[in-house]
Design an enzyme around this catalytic site. Structure first.
Site, mmCIF file in Angstrom:
data_model
loop_
_atom_site.group_PDB
_atom_site.id
_atom_site.type_symbol
_atom_site.label_atom_id
_atom_site.label_comp_id
_atom_site.label_asym_id
_atom_site.label_seq_id
_atom_site.Cartn_x
_atom_site.Cartn_y
_atom_site.Cartn_z
ATOM 1 N N CYS A 132 -5.563 -12.159 1.752
ATOM 2 C CA CYS A 132 -6.630 -12.734 1.971
ATOM 3 C C CYS A 132 -6.541 -14.388 1.888
ATOM 4 C CB CYS A 132 -7.582 -12.948 0.597
ATOM 5 S SG CYS A 132 -9.130 -13.940 0.780
ATOM 6 N N CYS A 135 -8.765 -16.951 0.682
ATOM 7 C CA CYS A 135 -8.706 -17.121 -0.532
ATOM 8 C C CYS A 135 -7.595 -18.192 -1.067
ATOM 9 C CB CYS A 135 -8.631 -16.031 -1.386
ATOM 10 S SG CYS A 135 -9.877 -14.661 -0.909
ATOM 11 N N ASP A 136 -6.364 -17.853 -0.462
ATOM 12 C CA ASP A 136 -5.019 -18.443 -0.679
ATOM 13 C C ASP A 136 -4.623 -19.586 0.430
ATOM 14 O OD1 ASP A 136 -5.370 -16.913 -3.047
ATOM 15 O OD2 ASP A 136 -4.334 -15.094 -2.237
#
Length: 307
Positions: A132, A135-136
């Protein structure tokens, strides 16, 4: 007979449990064999509201769990292996053989990211290997990263990562992308993206033994092996919704995601929340939001039945 059963213990399921328990529905939550779901493998979360200093996924899920239990949620372990969602009484059969009966249900079983399946990748999940970028990605400012994949998701991940990374290597096993032409054009013309055609990942390297430091890549046409230095690997080869237990019971799209209107499914009294019905956003906060929606929908459904 329970008023409400919730299947799944990620942000969607736990948020649904919090709202349902506060509404005095006395929900039973089936948490699955991986309590907390995919979020528990995330080492640091910076974009969930309320945690300015960041929090790891396991801790966030545990706080949600405590909150749900505080309001009266009952929690049982185990996966749902089959279900009967017809009629007034719904039943869920756990792998232990236990049968959970309820008047309504919220399915929040999430989706599992597809990975390459090589040991070094699995060892470094959460330590530089991610599925992701949204997300990261912000953790990889000014360092090179790699993306594996050739569809629209891989294109989106690569383009998103150019906001942070010094360089993005896109590894694809074919000599053309499966992605839509417009997305492929954006990637192939981007100055920060380098494409490694006809290539697969042999090994994820970790010289420091605790984080990703590089990739060993093989050209499938020439068999030539090369190494590239990176700080993060993003695998973008698809997700599989965890809906096997409900096939034939609920309407799903061609890839297995549950089809919903808001959070209502095609079965009366059955709702779905989180990544199991969201193939677009796949964020903890959107999962939590849909869990709230599902609980409110379930509450209104039960009230309409005088329950």
């Amino acid at each position: 007979m329970r008023k409400l059963a919730i299947v799944g213990s990620g942000p969607a399921g736990l948020t649904a449990a919090i709202y349902a328990a506060r509404a005095r529905l006395e929900p039973l939550l089936v948490e699955g064999l991986l309590p907390g779901g995919q979020l528990t493998t995330t080492t640091e979360i910076e974009n969930y509201p309320g945690f300015p200093a960041a929090i790891d996924g396991y801790s966030l899920v545990q706080e949600m769990r405590k909150q749900a239990e505080r309001f009266g949620t009952s929690i049982v372990s185990g996966d749902v292996k089959s279900a009967n969602l017809e009629g007034k009484a719904l039943s869920l059969v756990l792998e232990s053989g236990e049968v959970v009966e309820a008047l309504s249900a919220i399915i929040a079983t999430g989706a599992s990211a597809s990975y390459l399946g090589i040991p070094s990748e699995q060892k470094l999940r959460g330590k530089g290997v991610s599925a992701c970028a949204t997300c990261d990605g912000a953790f990889y400012r000014n360092v090179p990263v790699a993306v594996v994949g050739g569809g629209d998701t891989a294109m989106e991940e690569a383009l998103f990562l150019t906001r942070f990374a010094s360089r993005v290597f896109l590894v694809h096993r074919r000599d053309r992308f499966r992605a839509s032409p417009i997305m492929a054009d954006r990637v192939t013309t981007h100055p920060k993206i380098s494409i490694l055609w006809d290539s697969t990942v042999d090994e994820v390297l970790d010289v420091t033994r605790d984080k990703v430091t590089g990739l060993r890549v093989r050209n499938i046409k020439t068999a030539a092996v090369s190494e590239i230095e990176i700080g993060g690997l993003f695998v973008a080869i698809g997700h599989k919704p965890n809906t096997d237990a409900f096939r034939g019971q609920l309407e799903m799209d061609e890839t297995g995601y549950i089809v919903t209107k808001n959070t209502r499914t095609n079965r009366a009294g059955v709702f779905a929340a989180g990544d199991v019905q969201d193939r677009v956003y796949r964020q903890a906060i959107t999962a939590a939001g849909s869990g709230c929606m599902a609980a409110l929908e379930a509450q209104r459904y039960l009230e309409s039945k005088g329950l």
